[in-house]
Write a protein that holds these residues in place. Structure first.
Motif, PDB file in Angstrom:
ATOM      1  N   ARG A  81     -11.247   2.759   3.442  1.00 27.53           N
ATOM      2  CA  ARG A  81      -9.917   2.863   4.239  1.00 27.53           C
ATOM      3  C   ARG A  81      -9.333   1.799   4.937  1.00 27.53           C
ATOM      4  O   ARG A  81     -10.131   1.646   6.196  1.00 27.53           O
ATOM      5  CB  ARG A  81     -10.018   4.180   5.178  1.00 27.53           C
ATOM      6  N   ARG A  82      -8.094   1.373   4.924  1.00 28.20           N
ATOM      7  CA  ARG A  82      -7.521   0.514   5.802  1.00 28.20           C
ATOM      8  C   ARG A  82      -6.352   1.054   6.497  1.00 28.20           C
ATOM      9  O   ARG A  82      -5.832   1.698   5.789  1.00 28.20           O
ATOM     10  CB  ARG A  82      -7.144  -0.700   5.022  1.00 28.20           C
ATOM     11  N   VAL A  83      -6.114   0.473   7.702  1.00 27.96           N
ATOM     12  CA  VAL A  83      -5.032   1.107   8.458  1.00 27.96           C
ATOM     13  C   VAL A  83      -3.731   0.593   7.637  1.00 27.96           C
ATOM     14  O   VAL A  83      -3.615  -0.633   7.674  1.00 27.96           O
ATOM     15  CB  VAL A  83      -5.230   0.407  10.054  1.00 27.96           C
ATOM     16  N   PRO A  84      -2.908   1.560   7.275  1.00 27.24           N
ATOM     17  CA  PRO A  84      -1.827   0.942   6.789  1.00 27.24           C
ATOM     18  C   PRO A  84      -0.689   0.433   7.790  1.00 27.24           C
ATOM     19  O   PRO A  84      -0.833   0.585   9.048  1.00 27.24           O
ATOM     20  CB  PRO A  84      -1.172   2.138   6.284  1.00 27.24           C
ATOM     21  N   LYS A  85       0.155  -0.378   7.486  1.00 28.73           N
ATOM     22  CA  LYS A  85       1.214  -1.011   8.333  1.00 28.73           C
ATOM     23  C   LYS A  85       2.502  -0.597   7.605  1.00 28.73           C
ATOM     24  O   LYS A  85       2.843  -0.552   6.716  1.00 28.73           O
ATOM     25  CB  LYS A  85       1.340  -2.432   8.286  1.00 28.73           C
ATOM     26  N   PRO A  86       3.236   0.370   8.490  1.00 28.80           N
ATOM     27  CA  PRO A  86       4.551   0.985   8.240  1.00 28.80           C
ATOM     28  C   PRO A  86       5.596  -0.454   7.903  1.00 28.80           C
ATOM     29  O   PRO A  86       5.612  -1.293   8.805  1.00 28.80           O
ATOM     30  CB  PRO A  86       5.158   1.572   9.449  1.00 28.80           C
ATOM     31  N   ASP A  97      13.660  -9.559  18.462  1.00 27.20           N
ATOM     32  CA  ASP A  97      13.351 -11.004  18.793  1.00 27.20           C
ATOM     33  C   ASP A  97      13.316 -11.866  17.456  1.00 27.20           C
ATOM     34  O   ASP A  97      13.722 -11.116  16.286  1.00 27.20           O
ATOM     35  CB  ASP A  97      11.915 -10.941  19.480  1.00 27.20           C
ATOM     36  N   GLU A  98      12.719 -12.884  17.524  1.00 28.50           N
ATOM     37  CA  GLU A  98      12.646 -13.458  16.201  1.00 28.50           C
ATOM     38  C   GLU A  98      12.057 -12.849  15.028  1.00 28.50           C
ATOM     39  O   GLU A  98      11.017 -12.304  15.125  1.00 28.50           O
ATOM     40  CB  GLU A  98      12.113 -14.898  16.533  1.00 28.50           C
ATOM     41  N   VAL A  99      12.474 -13.034  13.808  1.00 27.14           N
ATOM     42  CA  VAL A  99      12.001 -12.221  12.608  1.00 27.14           C
ATOM     43  C   VAL A  99      11.079 -13.229  12.120  1.00 27.14           C
ATOM     44  O   VAL A  99      11.145 -14.283  11.957  1.00 27.14           O
ATOM     45  CB  VAL A  99      13.002 -12.240  11.580  1.00 27.14           C
ATOM     46  N   SER A 100       9.586 -12.527  11.860  1.00 27.70           N
ATOM     47  CA  SER A 100       8.617 -13.434  11.583  1.00 27.70           C
ATOM     48  C   SER A 100       8.728 -13.781  10.127  1.00 27.70           C
ATOM     49  O   SER A 100       9.479 -13.354   9.279  1.00 27.70           O
ATOM     50  CB  SER A 100       7.310 -12.723  11.941  1.00 27.70           C
ATOM     51  N   ALA A 101       7.916 -15.023   9.832  1.00 33.19           N
ATOM     52  CA  ALA A 101       7.918 -15.243   8.295  1.00 33.19           C
ATOM     53  C   ALA A 101       7.214 -14.127   7.437  1.00 33.19           C
ATOM     54  O   ALA A 101       7.873 -13.929   6.526  1.00 33.19           O
ATOM     55  CB  ALA A 101       6.880 -16.683   8.088  1.00 33.19           C
ATOM     56  N   GLN A 102       6.216 -13.523   8.031  1.00 29.82           N
ATOM     57  CA  GLN A 102       5.767 -12.196   7.272  1.00 29.82           C
ATOM     58  C   GLN A 102       6.916 -11.251   6.959  1.00 29.82           C
ATOM     59  O   GLN A 102       7.021 -10.622   6.111  1.00 29.82           O
ATOM     60  CB  GLN A 102       4.500 -11.468   8.012  1.00 29.82           C
ATOM     61  N   GLN A 103       7.530 -10.941   8.118  1.00 30.92           N
ATOM     62  CA  GLN A 103       9.120 -10.130   7.892  1.00 30.92           C
ATOM     63  C   GLN A 103       9.906 -10.490   6.823  1.00 30.92           C
ATOM     64  O   GLN A 103      10.309  -9.473   5.963  1.00 30.92           O
ATOM     65  CB  GLN A 103       9.608  -9.902   9.394  1.00 30.92           C
ATOM     66  N   ILE A 104      10.051 -11.586   6.834  1.00 32.10           N
ATOM     67  CA  ILE A 104      10.881 -12.362   5.706  1.00 32.10           C
ATOM     68  C   ILE A 104      10.556 -11.950   4.503  1.00 32.10           C
ATOM     69  O   ILE A 104      11.129 -11.486   3.306  1.00 32.10           O
ATOM     70  CB  ILE A 104      11.156 -13.733   5.673  1.00 32.10           C
ATOM     71  N   ILE A 106       8.543  -9.394   3.611  1.00 34.45           N
ATOM     72  CA  ILE A 106       8.518  -7.740   3.446  1.00 34.45           C
ATOM     73  C   ILE A 106       9.894  -7.688   3.353  1.00 34.45           C
ATOM     74  O   ILE A 106      10.075  -6.667   2.196  1.00 34.45           O
ATOM     75  CB  ILE A 106       8.009  -7.163   4.866  1.00 34.45           C
ATOM     76  N   ASN A 107      11.153  -8.299   3.842  1.00 35.79           N
ATOM     77  CA  ASN A 107      12.327  -7.804   3.178  1.00 35.79           C
ATOM     78  C   ASN A 107      12.594  -8.293   1.976  1.00 35.79           C
ATOM     79  O   ASN A 107      13.295  -7.279   1.242  1.00 35.79           O
ATOM     80  CB  ASN A 107      13.274  -8.786   4.315  1.00 35.79           C
ATOM     81  N   GLU A 108      12.252  -9.316   1.296  1.00 32.26           N
ATOM     82  CA  GLU A 108      12.224  -9.865  -0.043  1.00 32.26           C
ATOM     83  C   GLU A 108      11.677  -8.728  -0.948  1.00 32.26           C
ATOM     84  O   GLU A 108      12.253  -8.396  -1.933  1.00 32.26           O
ATOM     85  CB  GLU A 108      11.575 -11.254  -0.212  1.00 32.26           C
ATOM     86  N   ARG A 109      10.620  -8.304  -0.331  1.00 25.18           N
ATOM     87  CA  ARG A 109       9.804  -7.407  -1.294  1.00 25.18           C
ATOM     88  C   ARG A 109      10.259  -6.006  -1.431  1.00 25.18           C
ATOM     89  O   ARG A 109      10.437  -5.089  -2.512  1.00 25.18           O
ATOM     90  CB  ARG A 109       8.255  -7.078  -1.016  1.00 25.18           C
TER      91      ARG A 109
END
Length: 160
Positions: A81-86, A97-104, A106-109
């Motif tokens: 079991r891994r903690v999910p990230k919404p 604040d600044e949108v992170s590279a990871q959020q970019i 996530i947005n694309e996906r």
């Protein structure tokens, strides 16, 4: 997760009852009809993405917080079991604040998911042979634009 996917599959079988003019014979090649189907399908796909990747994960974390334990007293989020990230779509020009590279990424996906889900939903109502001569019924840019519009509406609602 799995229940939401089953619910989504069941919804695919439902009629597009939200259409104000889907009564009697419909010319599926009529551009106005195709555009109306596209809007409904994009909104449906955005709702599914939000429900699957944000709401379901939030509910799971409410039911089993990060520090919760199982019936044996062991940490719930351990082993397989891994903690999910919404995950949610956050426009790049948002007031956050600044949108992170990871959020970019996530947005694309999420945009790719919305694009594919909306296209498949449209194809269930507009056969591929009747679609826009082999072109995609919904473009990735249209999916991204619809996500940005929806995020803006949600942002405005939360600040009123």
């Amino acid at each position: 997760g799995a229940d939401a996917a089953v619910d989504m599959a069941e919804e695919l079988g439902e009629d597009l009852g939200v259409f104000p003019f889907v009564v009697g014979g419909v010319d599926k090649s009529d551009p106005e009809y195709v555009q109306a189907v596209k809007i409904v399908c994009l909104n449906w796909a955005i709702f599914q993405a939000h429900r699957l990747f944000f709401v379901a994960m939030e509910e799971l974390l409410q039911k089993h917080p990060v520090d919760s334990v199982d019936e044996d007293g062991a940490p719930f989020w351990s082993g397989t079991r891994r903690v999910p990230k919404p995950l949610r779509f956050i426009p790049l020009d948002s007031n956050e604040d600044e949108v992170s590279a990871q959020q970019i990424i996530i947005n694309e996906r999420i945009a790719q998911f919305v694009h594919s889900a909306a296209r498949l939903r449209m194809e269930s109502f507009l056969p591929v042979a009747e679609s826009s001569e082999g072109q995609s019924l919904v473009s990735l840019e249209e999916a991204l634009s619809a996500l940005e519009e929806q995020a803006l509406l949600l942002y405005k609602k939360s600040n009123t």
